[in-house]
Design an enzyme around this catalytic site. Structure first.
Site, PDB file in Angstrom:
ATOM      1  CG  ASP A 100      -6.352   8.981  18.311  1.00 13.47           C
ATOM      2  OD1 ASP A 100      -5.448   8.421  17.691  1.00 13.47           O
ATOM      3  OD2 ASP A 100      -7.061   8.417  19.177  1.00 13.47           O
ATOM      4  NE  ARG A 138     -10.192  12.370   4.043  1.00 13.42           N
ATOM      5  CZ  ARG A 138     -10.172  11.072   3.752  1.00 13.42           C
ATOM      6  NH1 ARG A 138     -11.299  10.429   3.520  1.00 13.42           N
ATOM      7  NH2 ARG A 138      -9.040  10.410   3.683  1.00 13.42           N
ATOM      8  CG  HIS A 163     -13.049   3.046   3.323  1.00 14.93           C
ATOM      9  ND1 HIS A 163     -13.765   4.011   3.994  1.00 14.93           N
ATOM     10  CD2 HIS A 163     -11.742   3.323   3.546  1.00 14.93           C
ATOM     11  CE1 HIS A 163     -12.925   4.827   4.604  1.00 14.93           C
ATOM     12  NE2 HIS A 163     -11.688   4.434   4.337  1.00 14.93           N
ATOM     13  CD  GLU A 175      -8.855  -1.312   4.309  1.00 13.71           C
ATOM     14  OE1 GLU A 175      -8.420  -0.958   5.424  1.00 13.71           O
ATOM     15  OE2 GLU A 175      -9.175  -0.506   3.425  1.00 13.71           O
ATOM     16  CG  ASN A 207      -1.842   1.126   1.322  1.00  6.30           C
ATOM     17  OD1 ASN A 207      -1.787   2.042   0.495  1.00  6.30           O
ATOM     18  ND2 ASN A 207      -2.710   1.121   2.312  1.00  6.30           N
ATOM     19  CE  LYS A 220      -0.823  -0.241   7.086  1.00  5.26           C
ATOM     20  NZ  LYS A 220      -2.170   0.275   7.276  1.00  5.26           N
ATOM     21  NE  ARG A 247      -6.217   1.670  -0.071  1.00  2.42           N
ATOM     22  CZ  ARG A 247      -6.249   2.803   0.602  1.00  2.42           C
ATOM     23  NH1 ARG A 247      -5.159   3.264   1.195  1.00  2.42           N
ATOM     24  NH2 ARG A 247      -7.364   3.486   0.706  1.00  2.42           N
TER      25      ARG A 247
HETATM   26  P1  ADP Z   1      -6.843   4.049   9.431  1.00  2.00           P
HETATM   27  O1  ADP Z   1      -8.063   4.555   8.746  1.00  2.00           O
HETATM   28  O2  ADP Z   1      -5.699   4.995   9.369  1.00  2.00           O
HETATM   29  O3  ADP Z   1      -6.495   2.612   9.091  1.00  2.00           O
HETATM   30  P2  ADP Z   1      -7.750   2.948  11.950  1.00  2.00           P
HETATM   31  O4  ADP Z   1      -8.728   2.020  11.314  1.00  2.00           O
HETATM   32  O5  ADP Z   1      -6.591   2.357  12.669  1.00  2.00           O
HETATM   33  O6  ADP Z   1      -7.226   4.075  10.982  1.00  2.00           O
HETATM   34  O7  ADP Z   1      -8.584   3.839  12.996  1.00  2.00           O
HETATM   35  C1  ADP Z   1      -8.027   4.890  13.686  1.00  2.00           C
HETATM   36  C2  ADP Z   1      -9.067   5.438  14.644  1.00  2.00           C
HETATM   37  O8  ADP Z   1      -9.475   4.389  15.541  1.00  2.00           O
HETATM   38  C3  ADP Z   1      -8.539   6.577  15.519  1.00  2.00           C
HETATM   39  O9  ADP Z   1      -9.527   7.595  15.615  1.00  2.00           O
HETATM   40  C4  ADP Z   1      -8.361   5.901  16.850  1.00  2.00           C
HETATM   41  O10 ADP Z   1      -8.464   6.785  17.935  1.00  2.00           O
HETATM   42  C5  ADP Z   1      -9.508   4.925  16.839  1.00  2.00           C
HETATM   43  N1  ADP Z   1      -9.333   3.920  17.893  1.00  2.00           N
HETATM   44  C6  ADP Z   1      -8.441   2.929  17.945  1.00  2.00           C
HETATM   45  N2  ADP Z   1      -8.557   2.256  19.118  1.00  2.00           N
HETATM   46  C7  ADP Z   1      -9.556   2.858  19.816  1.00  2.00           C
HETATM   47  C8  ADP Z   1     -10.170   2.647  21.093  1.00  2.00           C
HETATM   48  N3  ADP Z   1      -9.762   1.672  21.907  1.00  2.00           N
HETATM   49  N4  ADP Z   1     -11.199   3.463  21.422  1.00  2.00           N
HETATM   50  C9  ADP Z   1     -11.604   4.445  20.627  1.00  2.00           C
HETATM   51  N5  ADP Z   1     -11.074   4.695  19.420  1.00  2.00           N
HETATM   52  C10 ADP Z   1     -10.067   3.913  19.018  1.00  2.00           C
END
Ligand code: ADP
Length: 396
Positions: free
Chosen positions: A280, A238, A177, A383, A14, A21, A88
């Site tokens: 986050d 976003r 996605h 994925e 990716n 990645k 990807r």
């Molecule tokens: P990406 O789209 O970059 O692959 P992820 O699928 O890893 O991202 O998702 C990232 C999001 O998931 C972030 O907002 C992160 O805070 C949230 N997240 C991960 N673990 C937890 C948790 N235990 N509780 C709440 N949110 C979480």
């Protein structure tokens, strides 16, 4: 030759503009053998992280290009026998309705979709070219984020703007996605004991980017994302949907350029913009619990807008087998799931909070109460594995 040297595998790549990645899966058994990430490529603090045999190695690779990084990765694949490489690719336009073996015509077609995804497709193609240089003998497979959504009917993919924009420039809703939503369909069908082609779902992929998808009898029939991944749900940075008049209004009021407004909507909005704190969800959940009002507000807007969009997607379905949560937030935030489900009371959705708190791990992935009219599940996405499966399917 030792038996390890016979370990046939698939490499999944990716590639971003300054990152690469990767994951290496065994051909048999779908085990992750090696995985990692090269970041900040082309800069002085470029770094490569690799996990193999339970050990994580970090190597500084200053000024390394994508080619250098992949070469470093290749040097660490001793004992493995790659059989194919899956890539990807974000945007396949209307040209790709499924994964394909990459050849010169595919490269040209992916390049021509570049204007639809200028931040993604050119970077994805760097990954393909680099892999072709280093593994000229291996088949390279393209797996598109858009392909699963090519089954959208015109009523779902057309914008209500003059049709000529679609006819001449292919301006339409594509959805993204798709690899994740497709994987979730297959996993959920297995869990609920139905054939994928007889399974109808709303899948919610909630990561840094967020999208929901309506799946009718195994086919995507609508997505919250559109021409670009900016449309739809509130995401980490976003905005998702805004009034189409917003650009003009902001330009008139502030003198901001279009590109500045786009940057604001893509990089300074969503959870980050509303909270003023973070994109986050973990940080926001902690802050909200400690009384941070803007974090609370951001979470409330995120959950309400998601629920509202899901209700819109339900209009495209004749039957609904389950609502499925996935992605970092969907898989890990019981609070988010609970809040979203609370907006579906009128649909008879009820959550079992004990199973929800366990993320459905002790209840066959199900988090809804026995009397819920619609089952709710938490299904972890993968994925990379989906790309590996597609690669294996196409090379065999
Ligand atoms: P990406 O789209 O970059 O692959 P992820 O699928 O890893 O991202 O998702 C990232 C999001 O998931 C972030 O907002 C992160 O805070 C949230 N997240 C991960 N673990 C937890 C948790 N235990 N509780 C709440 N949110 C979480």
């Amino acid at each position: 030759m030792t038996s390890l040297q016979n370990t046939e595998c698939i490499i999944v790549i990716n590639c971003g503009s300054s990152s690469l990645k990767f994951a290496v899966f065994s051909l048999e058994g779908e085990t992750v053998l090696v995985k990692g990430l090269a970041e900040r490529l082309g800069g002085p603090d470029a770094i490569l992280k690799i996990e193999r045999d339970g050990e994580t190695t970090c190597v500084a690779i200053p000024e390394a290009s994508h080619h250098d990084a992949l070469q470093q990765v290749t040097a660490r694949l001793t004992g493995l026998n790659p059989r194919g490489i899956g890539h990807r690719i974000v945007h396949g336009g209307e040209k790709f309705t499924g994964s394909v073996v990459i050849n010169a015509a595919v490269m040209t077609a992916v390049e021509s979709c570049g204007s639809l995804a200028p931040l993604h497709n050119p970077a994805n193609l760097i990954g393909v070219r680099t892999a072709q240089e280093l593994f000229p003998q291996l088949p390279q497979i393209a797996v598109f984020d858009t392909a699963f959504h090519q089954s959208l009917p015109p009523r779902a993919y057309l914008y209500a703007i003059p049709l000529s924009y679609y006819e001449e420039m292919k301006i339409r809703r594509y959805g993204f996605h798709g690899t994740s939503h497709h994987y979730i369909l297959l996993e959920t069908a297995r869990l609920i004991g139905k054939k994928p082609e007889e399974t109808s779902l709303i899948t919610m992929h909630l990561g840094n980017g967020c999208s929901a998808c309506a799946i009718q009898n195994g086919r995507s029939v609508d997505s919250t994302m559109g021409l670009t991944p900016s449309e739809g749900l509130v995401m980490g940075t976003r905005s998702g949907d805004v009034d189409p008049a917003l650009h003009q209004f902001l330009q008139d009021k502030t003198g901001m350029r279009l590109s500045e407004i786009t940057t604001m909507l893509n990089s300074q909005s969503g959870l980050l913009g509303l909270s003023g704190l973070s994109n986050d969800m973990r940080t926001l959940a902690d802050a909200a619990a400690n009384g941070h009002q803007r974090a609370q507000l951001a979470i409330e807007v995120f959950c309400y807008r998601l629920a509202k969009s899901v209700c819109g997607l339900i209009a495209s379905l004749d039957i609904l087998d389950a609502l499925v949560f996935t992605g970092g937030i969907g898989e890990n935030s019981a609070d988010t799931r609970s809040r979203v489900a609370a907006h579906f009371k009128i649909l008879g959705v009820r959550i079992n909070e004990t199973n929800n708190a366990n993320h459905g791990r002790q209840s066959g992935r199900c988090i809804s109460a026995n009397d819920s009219r619609i089952p709710c599940l938490v299904v972890p996405t993968n994925e990379e594995l989906m790309i590996a499966r597609e690669t294996r399917r196409l090379i065999s």
